[in-house]
Design an enzyme around this catalytic site. Structure first.
Site, mmCIF file in Angstrom:
data_model
loop_
_atom_site.group_PDB
_atom_site.id
_atom_site.type_symbol
_atom_site.label_atom_id
_atom_site.label_comp_id
_atom_site.label_asym_id
_atom_site.label_seq_id
_atom_site.Cartn_x
_atom_site.Cartn_y
_atom_site.Cartn_z
ATOM 1 N N ASP A 103 13.594 18.643 -30.092
ATOM 2 C CA ASP A 103 12.464 19.431 -30.573
ATOM 3 C C ASP A 103 11.285 19.326 -29.610
ATOM 4 O O ASP A 103 11.147 18.322 -28.896
ATOM 5 C CB ASP A 103 12.020 18.942 -31.957
ATOM 6 C CG ASP A 103 13.039 19.254 -33.037
ATOM 7 O OD1 ASP A 103 13.781 20.244 -32.889
ATOM 8 O OD2 ASP A 103 13.081 18.504 -34.043
ATOM 9 N N TYR B 2 17.791 6.980 -31.114
ATOM 10 C CA TYR B 2 16.402 7.432 -31.141
ATOM 11 C C TYR B 2 15.492 6.293 -31.575
ATOM 12 O O TYR B 2 15.900 5.418 -32.350
ATOM 13 C CB TYR B 2 16.213 8.576 -32.150
ATOM 14 C CG TYR B 2 16.999 9.820 -31.878
ATOM 15 C CD1 TYR B 2 16.451 10.863 -31.134
ATOM 16 C CD2 TYR B 2 18.293 9.976 -32.375
ATOM 17 C CE1 TYR B 2 17.170 12.025 -30.895
ATOM 18 C CE2 TYR B 2 19.014 11.135 -32.144
ATOM 19 C CZ TYR B 2 18.450 12.158 -31.399
ATOM 20 O OH TYR B 2 19.164 13.308 -31.172
#
Length: 243
Positions: free
Chosen positions: A52, A80
């Protein structure tokens, strides 16, 4: 830290380039930048897994014949790190949109946070955000959502191998997640809040690993583009050297 291997760029034969995606750039922005930098060679360029715009970190770029490996690379496990902010939700599940609801988080304990994170480990059903790049009837669902249309996105099964709370500074919860292909960390943040009978959104995200590739070996995008543009394009791209 730039990739340290010392061999010739072979864009047409195929390269896997690791890039640390800058904040607010789309994944396609990065692909476009690299494609333009090597434009004299007219080779295919693609990425192996969208990040994103508000996320940073590892973006795997494939060139030439290695674009055939994109599906294989996309299927690999991802890691992540980031921050979940409690007490507020947004329609996009991140900071792309303004807060739409607020909640009192004062009663939430450290033990609840740790237990809730542990409850997500394993195979879970997850609904991707309405503001995502998934296609319905050939159109990205975020385009429908931005027009104010009601979007119904089907749930999918994803696997969370690790979900570690690394720091708590209420309402901000730092975390590390290792997960399967197709996992939306924005949805994980949203569901984390719901599991606490509260609200939450993703306020920071950085991809650190894609399979065996790590962001510590990635190029900073300006360095990569400069390196490509500094060389003289010749008949064979084998003459272009990595640092």
């Amino acid at each position: 830290m730039a990739q340290s291997t010392h061999h010739a760029f072979r864009f047409a034969e195929g390269e896997v380039l690791l890039v640390d995606k800058p904040l607010r750039w789309t994944s396609f922005d990065v692909v476009h930048k690299i494609r333009n930098a090597i434009k004299p060679l007219k080779v295919k360029v693609g990425h192996a897994g969208t990040l994103d715009p508000l996320a940073t970190g590892l973006l795997v770029i494939c060139t030439g014949k290695f674009t055939k490996r994109i599906d294989e690379l996309q299927a690999q496990e991802k890691e992540y790190i980031g921050t979940i902010t409690l007490g507020a939700t947004t329609p996009s599940y991140d900071l792309e949109q303004e807060v739409d609801q607020r909640f009192d988080f004062s009663g939430i304990t450290r033990e609840q946070l740790l237990e809730t994170a542990a409850s997500f480990i394993g195979e879970i059903d997850q609904v991707p955000p309405a503001h995502s790049a998934i296609k319905i009837d050939g159109e990205r669902v975020y385009e429908k959502a931005r027009r104010g249309e009601t979007v119904v996105v089907k749930s999918r099964k994803v696997h969370i191998r690790e979900f570690e709370v690394t720091n708590i500074a209420m309402p901000h919860i730092d975390f590390r997640v290792v997960c399967s292909k197709g996992t939306y960390i924005r949805s994980l943040a949203h569901d984390f809040g719901k599991a606490l009978s509260n609200g939450a959104h993703l306020s920071r995200l950085r991809r650190t690993k894609n399979g065996d590739y790590g962001v510590d070996k990635a190029w900073q995008l300006p360095d990569l583009v400069k390196r490509i543009k500094d060389v003289t394009f010749v008949a064979s791209d084998e003459d272009i050297q990595k640092p």
